[in-house]
Design an enzyme around this catalytic site. Structure first.
Site, PDB file in Angstrom:
ATOM      1  N   VAL A  62     -48.199 -55.490 -66.255  1.00 44.40           N
ATOM      2  CA  VAL A  62     -48.408 -55.422 -64.978  1.00 44.40           C
ATOM      3  C   VAL A  62     -47.192 -54.928 -64.313  1.00 44.40           C
ATOM      4  O   VAL A  62     -45.970 -55.071 -64.774  1.00 44.40           O
ATOM      5  CB  VAL A  62     -48.935 -56.582 -64.342  1.00 44.40           C
ATOM      6  CG1 VAL A  62     -47.756 -57.726 -64.412  1.00 44.40           C
ATOM      7  CG2 VAL A  62     -49.583 -56.571 -62.861  1.00 44.40           C
ATOM      8  N   CYS A  63     -47.302 -54.172 -63.509  1.00 42.48           N
ATOM      9  CA  CYS A  63     -46.156 -53.579 -62.358  1.00 42.48           C
ATOM     10  C   CYS A  63     -46.988 -53.740 -60.849  1.00 42.48           C
ATOM     11  O   CYS A  63     -47.930 -54.437 -60.602  1.00 42.48           O
ATOM     12  CB  CYS A  63     -45.781 -52.266 -62.767  1.00 42.48           C
ATOM     13  SG  CYS A  63     -46.926 -51.052 -62.427  1.00 42.48           S
ATOM     14  N   ARG A  64     -46.479 -52.838 -60.062  1.00 43.28           N
ATOM     15  CA  ARG A  64     -46.648 -52.870 -58.842  1.00 43.28           C
ATOM     16  C   ARG A  64     -47.892 -52.466 -58.282  1.00 43.28           C
ATOM     17  O   ARG A  64     -48.998 -52.708 -57.943  1.00 43.28           O
ATOM     18  CB  ARG A  64     -45.643 -51.891 -57.859  1.00 43.28           C
ATOM     19  CG  ARG A  64     -45.954 -52.441 -56.501  1.00 43.28           C
ATOM     20  CD  ARG A  64     -44.945 -51.463 -55.342  1.00 43.28           C
ATOM     21  NE  ARG A  64     -45.149 -50.077 -55.408  1.00 43.28           N
ATOM     22  CZ  ARG A  64     -45.852 -49.314 -54.754  1.00 43.28           C
ATOM     23  NH1 ARG A  64     -46.731 -49.859 -53.807  1.00 43.28           N
ATOM     24  NH2 ARG A  64     -45.893 -48.152 -54.948  1.00 43.28           N
TER      25      ARG A  64
END
Length: 96
Positions: A62-64
């Site tokens: 996951v990231c932004r």
């Protein structure tokens, strides 16, 4: 082989009982909060820290927004990881 794309709000299902949940955002970004049980391995440090992951277990990223985590997913697939999931929408879409 490619990685799998799954909506961020389905992360618990994607991680399952044996998965490794990895947040690839930078430390300043994760200071605002992370998904429960996630480990932070920033994209900028990923190559040097990839050995912290077990290639035999699923890796959920996951990231932004889902962009950086998608790039890391492709990197992992290219380096022999076979169970790789990118959480689309990232933390921007997470409804917690």
């Amino acid at each position: 082989m490619a990685h799998i794309e799954t909506d961020v709000n389905e992360y618990r299902t994607a991680v399952g009982a044996d998965g490794q949940l990895v947040d690839v955002r930078e430390p300043a970004e994760v200071a605002a909060g992370m998904l429960p049980d996630a480990v932070n391995i920033p994209m900028s440090k990923f190559v040097e820290r990839v050995n912290e992951l077990d290639p035999e277990r699923p890796v959920v990223l996951v990231c932004r927004s889902g962009n950086r985590s998608g790039q890391v997913a492709e990197y992992l697939v290219g380096h022999g990881f076979t169970k790789v999931v990118n959480l689309t929408g990232g933390m921007m879409r997470y409804s917690g």
